[in-house]
Design a protein around this motif. Sequence first.
Motif, PDB file in Angstrom:
ATOM      1  N   SER A  86       0.824  -1.205   0.000  1.00 30.64           N
ATOM      2  CA  SER A  86       0.000   0.000   0.000  1.00 30.64           C
ATOM      3  C   SER A  86       0.859   1.256   0.000  1.00 30.64           C
ATOM      4  N   TYR A  87       0.241   2.365  -0.432  1.00 33.33           N
ATOM      5  CA  TYR A  87       0.912   3.660  -0.360  1.00 33.33           C
ATOM      6  C   TYR A  87       1.046   4.137   1.079  1.00 33.33           C
ATOM      7  N   LYS A  88       0.281   3.531   1.987  1.00 36.20           N
ATOM      8  CA  LYS A  88       0.348   3.931   3.384  1.00 36.20           C
ATOM      9  C   LYS A  88       1.605   3.371   4.035  1.00 36.20           C
ATOM     10  N   PRO A  89       2.115   4.041   5.075  1.00 36.26           N
ATOM     11  CA  PRO A  89       3.296   3.518   5.766  1.00 36.26           C
ATOM     12  C   PRO A  89       2.982   2.215   6.495  1.00 36.26           C
ATOM     13  N   LEU A  90       4.027   1.407   6.722  1.00 36.73           N
ATOM     14  CA  LEU A  90       3.873   0.159   7.465  1.00 36.73           C
ATOM     15  C   LEU A  90       3.608   0.443   8.944  1.00 36.73           C
ATOM     16  N   ASN A  91       4.252   1.455   9.441  1.00 37.73           N
ATOM     17  CA  ASN A  91       4.058   1.883  10.825  1.00 37.73           C
ATOM     18  C   ASN A  91       4.451   3.347  10.919  1.00 37.73           C
ATOM     19  N   TRP A  92       3.967   4.022  11.953  1.00 40.27           N
ATOM     20  CA  TRP A  92       4.229   5.451  12.038  1.00 40.27           C
ATOM     21  C   TRP A  92       3.907   5.971  13.430  1.00 40.27           C
ATOM     22  N   MET A  93       4.435   7.162  13.711  1.00 41.48           N
ATOM     23  CA  MET A  93       4.077   7.947  14.893  1.00 41.48           C
ATOM     24  C   MET A  93       3.941   9.383  14.417  1.00 41.48           C
ATOM     25  N   VAL A  94       2.786   9.991  14.677  1.00 43.73           N
ATOM     26  CA  VAL A  94       2.545  11.342  14.186  1.00 43.73           C
ATOM     27  C   VAL A  94       2.589  12.351  15.323  1.00 43.73           C
ATOM     28  N   SER A  95       2.780  13.596  14.952  1.00 40.01           N
ATOM     29  CA  SER A  95       2.827  14.694  15.909  1.00 40.01           C
ATOM     30  C   SER A  95       1.485  14.820  16.649  1.00 40.01           C
ATOM     31  N   PRO A  96       1.512  15.247  17.934  1.00 44.22           N
ATOM     32  CA  PRO A  96       2.664  15.744  18.690  1.00 44.22           C
ATOM     33  C   PRO A  96       3.488  14.617  19.302  1.00 44.22           C
ATOM     34  N   CYS A  97       4.770  14.683  19.113  1.00 45.01           N
ATOM     35  CA  CYS A  97       5.658  13.649  19.643  1.00 45.01           C
ATOM     36  C   CYS A  97       7.066  14.221  19.737  1.00 45.01           C
ATOM     37  N   THR A  98       7.930  13.495  20.446  1.00 50.13           N
ATOM     38  CA  THR A  98       9.340  13.860  20.526  1.00 50.13           C
ATOM     39  C   THR A  98      10.165  12.734  19.925  1.00 50.13           C
ATOM     40  N   ILE A  99      11.320  13.097  19.391  1.00 49.60           N
ATOM     41  CA  ILE A  99      12.150  12.100  18.712  1.00 49.60           C
ATOM     42  C   ILE A  99      13.597  12.249  19.171  1.00 49.60           C
ATOM     43  N   SER A 100      14.278  11.133  19.277  1.00 49.96           N
ATOM     44  CA  SER A 100      15.684  11.162  19.679  1.00 49.96           C
ATOM     45  C   SER A 100      16.447  10.048  18.990  1.00 49.96           C
ATOM     46  N   ASP A 101      17.702  10.347  18.651  1.00 49.23           N
ATOM     47  CA  ASP A 101      18.616   9.353  18.101  1.00 49.23           C
ATOM     48  C   ASP A 101      19.473   8.812  19.238  1.00 49.23           C
ATOM     49  N   ILE A 102      19.506   7.506  19.378  1.00 47.17           N
ATOM     50  CA  ILE A 102      20.291   6.872  20.438  1.00 47.17           C
ATOM     51  C   ILE A 102      21.435   6.100  19.791  1.00 47.17           C
ATOM     52  N   THR A 103      22.657   6.573  20.005  1.00 47.21           N
ATOM     53  CA  THR A 103      23.834   5.926  19.429  1.00 47.21           C
ATOM     54  C   THR A 103      24.616   5.235  20.536  1.00 47.21           C
ATOM     55  N   PRO A 104      24.785   3.914  20.469  1.00 51.19           N
ATOM     56  CA  PRO A 104      25.528   3.188  21.510  1.00 51.19           C
ATOM     57  C   PRO A 104      26.952   3.708  21.650  1.00 51.19           C
ATOM     58  N   GLU A 105      27.406   3.791  22.886  1.00 51.71           N
ATOM     59  CA  GLU A 105      28.754   4.318  23.134  1.00 51.71           C
ATOM     60  C   GLU A 105      29.830   3.424  22.550  1.00 51.71           C
ATOM     61  N   ASP A 106      29.585   2.105  22.525  1.00 48.45           N
ATOM     62  CA  ASP A 106      30.624   1.207  22.015  1.00 48.45           C
ATOM     63  C   ASP A 106      30.667   1.191  20.497  1.00 48.45           C
ATOM     64  N   GLY A 107      29.633   1.765  19.854  1.00 47.86           N
ATOM     65  CA  GLY A 107      29.609   1.821  18.406  1.00 47.86           C
ATOM     66  C   GLY A 107      29.361   0.501  17.718  1.00 47.86           C
ATOM     67  N   GLU A 108      29.131  -0.553  18.510  1.00 47.15           N
ATOM     68  CA  GLU A 108      28.955  -1.874  17.910  1.00 47.15           C
ATOM     69  C   GLU A 108      27.489  -2.261  17.788  1.00 47.15           C
ATOM     70  N   ASN A 109      26.680  -1.850  18.751  1.00 47.41           N
ATOM     71  CA  ASN A 109      25.260  -2.203  18.715  1.00 47.41           C
ATOM     72  C   ASN A 109      24.495  -1.296  17.755  1.00 47.41           C
ATOM     73  N   GLU A 110      23.259  -1.645  17.512  1.00 42.27           N
ATOM     74  CA  GLU A 110      22.450  -0.929  16.547  1.00 42.27           C
ATOM     75  C   GLU A 110      22.100   0.479  17.040  1.00 42.27           C
ATOM     76  N   LYS A 111      22.066   1.409  16.095  1.00 44.13           N
ATOM     77  CA  LYS A 111      21.574   2.748  16.388  1.00 44.13           C
ATOM     78  C   LYS A 111      20.051   2.691  16.451  1.00 44.13           C
ATOM     79  N   VAL A 112      19.446   3.444  17.374  1.00 44.62           N
ATOM     80  CA  VAL A 112      18.001   3.408  17.572  1.00 44.62           C
ATOM     81  C   VAL A 112      17.431   4.811  17.442  1.00 44.62           C
ATOM     82  N   ILE A 113      16.311   4.916  16.721  1.00 46.27           N
ATOM     83  CA  ILE A 113      15.538   6.153  16.687  1.00 46.27           C
ATOM     84  C   ILE A 113      14.273   5.906  17.497  1.00 46.27           C
ATOM     85  N   ARG A 114      14.077   6.696  18.546  1.00 50.12           N
ATOM     86  CA  ARG A 114      12.925   6.516  19.427  1.00 50.12           C
ATOM     87  C   ARG A 114      11.987   7.711  19.293  1.00 50.12           C
ATOM     88  N   VAL A 115      10.705   7.419  19.028  1.00 45.34           N
ATOM     89  CA  VAL A 115       9.692   8.465  18.916  1.00 45.34           C
ATOM     90  C   VAL A 115       8.652   8.218  20.011  1.00 45.34           C
TER      91      VAL A 115
END
Length: 227
Positions: free
Chosen positions: A43-72
């Motif tokens: 479908s043209y619709k997204p598979l999943n989503w979070m719409v405003s109002p919301c806050t978003i942050s990028d979480i980068t592991p300090e060791d650089g080995e684990n996955e980067k996470v975007i949390r909304v």
Amino acid sequence: MRIIVADCSAEYSGRLQASLPLAKRVLLIKADNSLLIFSELGSYKPLNWMVSPCTISDITPEDGENEKVIRVSATKSTDILEVSLRHIYSDETYDLGEDPGLHKEGVEDHLQRYLAEQIERIGKGATLVRREYPTPVGPVDIMAIDGEGQHVAIEIKRHGGIDGVEQLTRYVKLLNKDPLLAPVRGMFAAQTITPQARTLATERGFSCLLLDYDEMRGAETDDLRLF
């Protein structure tokens, strides 16, 4: 607008639980922090989503080995969407500038014009205020006054779904803050209305109106008639 192409998985928690397994997808992050996840097919619709109002942050592991996470995180609930990025192919940000808005063409625009010209379809004694009545979140398709003197905000769709009811809800909420207009009631008008949309509209105190495009434009039908 930020667009990320990445191998990613996602987990949605809160009022509902949903997950997406690891796959290559496109993430679209808007200026209001809304995040939408798209795939190549379907479908043209997204598979999943979070719409405003919301806050978003990028979480980068300090060791650089684990996955980067975007949390909304939703502002008005406990809902959280976490996207884990395994491999990023592209991460670009674009300034799209001010959008002039949608110019409606075709059947939906015609429905709006015909209903404005035939405003008594919403009820005897109704009068038109104007088409494309402005609000801070976009124009209401039609603003009218019913036979009882109450303002009516009308949202018009070809095929009425839940998104249209949500759109009308935002308009009515804002319009009712204006003491010169309040109370404003909502009307959801479309050629077809899904059962879910009709239920939601009724729950929110809106009336529903089915529009017959051919009848409104005065088209002849093949139906047999008795004179």
